[in-house]
Enzyme design. Structure first.
Site, PDB file in Angstrom:
ATOM      1  N   GLY A  33      -6.858   3.564  11.169  1.00 31.04           N
ATOM      2  CA  GLY A  33      -7.609   2.366  10.781  1.00 31.04           C
ATOM      3  C   GLY A  33      -7.717   2.121   9.285  1.00 31.04           C
ATOM      4  CB  THR A  34      -6.386   3.807   6.222  1.00 36.45           C
ATOM      5  OG1 THR A  34      -5.066   3.915   6.760  1.00 36.45           O
ATOM      6  CG2 THR A  34      -7.070   5.146   6.275  1.00 36.45           C
ATOM      7  N   GLY A  35      -5.522   0.920   7.198  1.00 37.97           N
ATOM      8  CA  GLY A  35      -4.933  -0.362   6.788  1.00 37.97           C
ATOM      9  C   GLY A  35      -5.853  -1.523   7.137  1.00 37.97           C
ATOM     10  CB  CYS A  36      -7.800  -2.300  10.214  1.00 40.12           C
ATOM     11  SG  CYS A  36      -6.464  -2.104  11.398  1.00 40.12           S
ATOM     12  CE  LYS A  93      -1.477  -1.598   3.786  1.00 41.63           C
ATOM     13  NZ  LYS A  93      -2.094  -1.815   5.123  1.00 41.63           N
ATOM     14  CB  THR A 121      -5.188   8.074   7.818  1.00 38.92           C
ATOM     15  OG1 THR A 121      -4.076   8.470   8.634  1.00 38.92           O
ATOM     16  CG2 THR A 121      -5.381   9.048   6.684  1.00 38.92           C
TER      17      THR A 121
HETATM   18  N1  LIG Z   1      -4.074  10.392   2.514  1.00 36.46           N
HETATM   19  C1  LIG Z   1      -4.622   9.379   1.846  1.00 36.46           C
HETATM   20  N2  LIG Z   1      -5.451   9.620   0.805  1.00 36.46           N
HETATM   21  C2  LIG Z   1      -6.015   8.600   0.109  1.00 36.46           C
HETATM   22  N3  LIG Z   1      -5.796   7.296   0.397  1.00 36.46           N
HETATM   23  C3  LIG Z   1      -4.975   6.990   1.424  1.00 36.46           C
HETATM   24  C4  LIG Z   1      -4.351   8.007   2.207  1.00 36.46           C
HETATM   25  N4  LIG Z   1      -3.593   7.400   3.176  1.00 36.46           N
HETATM   26  C5  LIG Z   1      -3.757   6.075   3.000  1.00 36.46           C
HETATM   27  N5  LIG Z   1      -4.572   5.818   1.938  1.00 36.46           N
HETATM   28  C6  LIG Z   1      -5.011   4.484   1.472  1.00 36.46           C
HETATM   29  O1  LIG Z   1      -5.415   3.771   2.636  1.00 36.46           O
HETATM   30  C7  LIG Z   1      -4.977   2.404   2.565  1.00 36.46           C
HETATM   31  C8  LIG Z   1      -4.026   2.115   3.726  1.00 36.46           C
HETATM   32  O2  LIG Z   1      -2.792   2.702   3.427  1.00 36.46           O
HETATM   33  P1  LIG Z   1      -1.479   2.830   4.280  1.00 36.46           P
HETATM   34  O3  LIG Z   1      -1.528   4.139   4.998  1.00 36.46           O
HETATM   35  O4  LIG Z   1      -0.342   2.624   3.345  1.00 36.46           O
HETATM   36  O5  LIG Z   1      -1.552   1.610   5.288  1.00 36.46           O
HETATM   37  P2  LIG Z   1      -1.599   1.506   6.871  1.00 36.46           P
HETATM   38  O6  LIG Z   1      -2.881   2.149   7.322  1.00 36.46           O
HETATM   39  O7  LIG Z   1      -1.537   0.034   7.094  1.00 36.46           O
HETATM   40  O8  LIG Z   1      -0.383   2.234   7.383  1.00 36.46           O
HETATM   41  C9  LIG Z   1      -4.355   2.257   1.172  1.00 36.46           C
HETATM   42  O9  LIG Z   1      -5.354   1.804   0.275  1.00 36.46           O
HETATM   43  C10 LIG Z   1      -3.894   3.668   0.841  1.00 36.46           C
HETATM   44  O10 LIG Z   1      -3.793   3.884  -0.547  1.00 36.46           O
HETATM   45  C1  LIG Z   2      -5.850  -3.090  17.529  1.00 33.65           C
HETATM   46  C2  LIG Z   2      -5.207  -2.381  16.396  1.00 33.65           C
HETATM   47  N1  LIG Z   2      -4.937  -3.057  15.261  1.00 33.65           N
HETATM   48  C3  LIG Z   2      -4.354  -2.425  14.219  1.00 33.65           C
HETATM   49  C4  LIG Z   2      -4.039  -1.078  14.288  1.00 33.65           C
HETATM   50  C5  LIG Z   2      -3.356  -0.395  13.114  1.00 33.65           C
HETATM   51  O1  LIG Z   2      -4.176   0.560  12.549  1.00 33.65           O
HETATM   52  P1  LIG Z   2      -3.989   1.174  11.076  1.00 33.65           P
HETATM   53  O2  LIG Z   2      -5.014   0.534  10.223  1.00 33.65           O
HETATM   54  O3  LIG Z   2      -4.197   2.640  11.253  1.00 33.65           O
HETATM   55  O4  LIG Z   2      -2.588   0.836  10.608  1.00 33.65           O
HETATM   56  C6  LIG Z   2      -4.343  -0.389  15.475  1.00 33.65           C
HETATM   57  N2  LIG Z   2      -4.056   0.930  15.612  1.00 33.65           N
HETATM   58  N3  LIG Z   2      -4.922  -1.070  16.523  1.00 33.65           N
END
Ligand SMILES: Nc1ncnc2c1ncn2[C@@H]1O[C@H](COP(=O)(O)OP(=O)(O)O)[C@@H](O)[C@H]1O
Ligand SMILES: Cc1ncc(COP(=O)(O)O)c(N)n1
Length: 267
Positions: free
Chosen positions: A210-213, A175, A208
């Site tokens: 929880g976006t990854g989850c 991602k 943002t």
């Molecule tokens: N500022 C943003 N604008 C649009 N999409 C985003 C943004 N930040 C993250 N994303 C999207 O959210 C998802 C999670 O991205 P990322 O931030 O790389 O992972 P994580 O939350 O695990 O750190 C991906 O689909 C990414 O493209």
């Molecule tokens: C219990 C738990 N699991 C996962 C995440 C990661 O969150 P994110 O989706 O922002 O990377 C979090 N903050 N807490």
């Protein structure tokens, strides 16, 4: 009516934006029945993680056994697994129940910097769980930790994706949320022979959490319905884009995304 079911094996976020809570909300929004096995309870809100209380590997296995013995799962997603012990237990359970549609989100560190995986557990993640992954969804720092490759460019990302595929994951998504150059966020997908790119407008926001989850849960929900991984990743990208675009404005720190935005406003 066919009821599709997805199981999340992850940590609880008391603040409701990430972890088990984000997963179950996402499953529900995408029309899939959600079930959970909790690995750790976190005391957490939009300001950070105030406490981490892991469950025993035995308690994690018991929850998974209960789900498998009665309901079954069309897809399974893992998130925060905390320890090598829990990782090995989850890997055994996945094999035992023959679950192939497994999404591994290799959660390591919360956005505020709190560790959600013990450092020594990274090796277990690589050895025991990664080879079982149908789809793996690291962010850039997680892909670096798993491969040892420093990721600066898209070429580096492609190299890391090739390596993760060689390590056993069938589909690799790296991602692009942490690559803050340019107008777009680009998620890279590798299937072992070709790359696809899922792009959307980068939204300038700190909300943002929880976006990854949410992204990985959306992939699991779509896989539960029998969709192809490429389509599942496409839907997940749109789901997350909608969730970030329509912030809820709650909490004093990094606010949660809006899980009902996709249903309400579409892409
Ligand atoms: N500022 C943003 N604008 C649009 N999409 C985003 C943004 N930040 C993250 N994303 C999207 O959210 C998802 C999670 O991205 P990322 O931030 O790389 O992972 P994580 O939350 O695990 O750190 C991906 O689909 C990414 O493209
Ligand atoms: C219990 C738990 N699991 C996962 C995440 C990661 O969150 P994110 O989706 O922002 O990377 C979090 N903050 N807490």
């Amino acid at each position: 009516m066919t009821v599709y079911k997805a199981l999340t094996i992850a940590g609880s976020d008391s603040g409701g934006g990430a972890g088990i809570q984000a997963d179950l909300k996402t499953f529900q929004e995408l029309g899939v029945f959600g079930m959970s096995a909790i690995t750790a309870v976190t005391a957490q809100n939009t300001l950070g993680v105030q406490g981490v209380y892991p469950l025993s590997a035995e308690a994690v296995a018991a929850q998974i056994e209960s789900v498998a013995a009665d309901l079954g799962a069309d897809a399974v997603k893992t998130g925060m697994l905390f320890s090598a012990d829990i990782i090995r237990t989850v890997a055994e359970q996945v094999k035992k129940h023959g679950w192939e549609r497994l999404v591994v989100d290799p959660v390591m560190i919360a956005k505020g910097g709190a560790p959600l995986l013990q450092e020594e557990a990274v090796a277990a993640l690589k050895e025991a769980l990664l080879p079982l992954a149908f789809v793996i969804t690291p962010n850039i720092p997680e892909a670096e930790a798993l491969t040892g490759i420093a990721i600066r460019t898209m070429d580096d990302r492609r190299e890391a994706a090739r390596l993760l595929h060689r390590m056993g994951a069938r589909y690799v998504v790296i991602k692009g949320g942490h690559d803050d150059e340019g107008e777009e966020t680009v998620d890279l997908l590798y299937n072992g022979s070709e790359f696809s790119y899922f792009k959307s407008k980068r939204i300038d926001t700190r909300h943002t959490h929880g976006t990854g989850c949410t992204f990985a849960a959306a992939v699991a929900a779509e896989l539960a319905k029998g969709r192809h991984p490429v389509d599942a990743v496409g839907t997940a990208k749109s789901f997350v884009q909608a969730a970030i675009s329509e912030p809820l404005g709650i909490g004093q720190g990094h606010g949660p995304t809006n899980h009902w935005a996709y249903r309400q406003y579409g892409e």
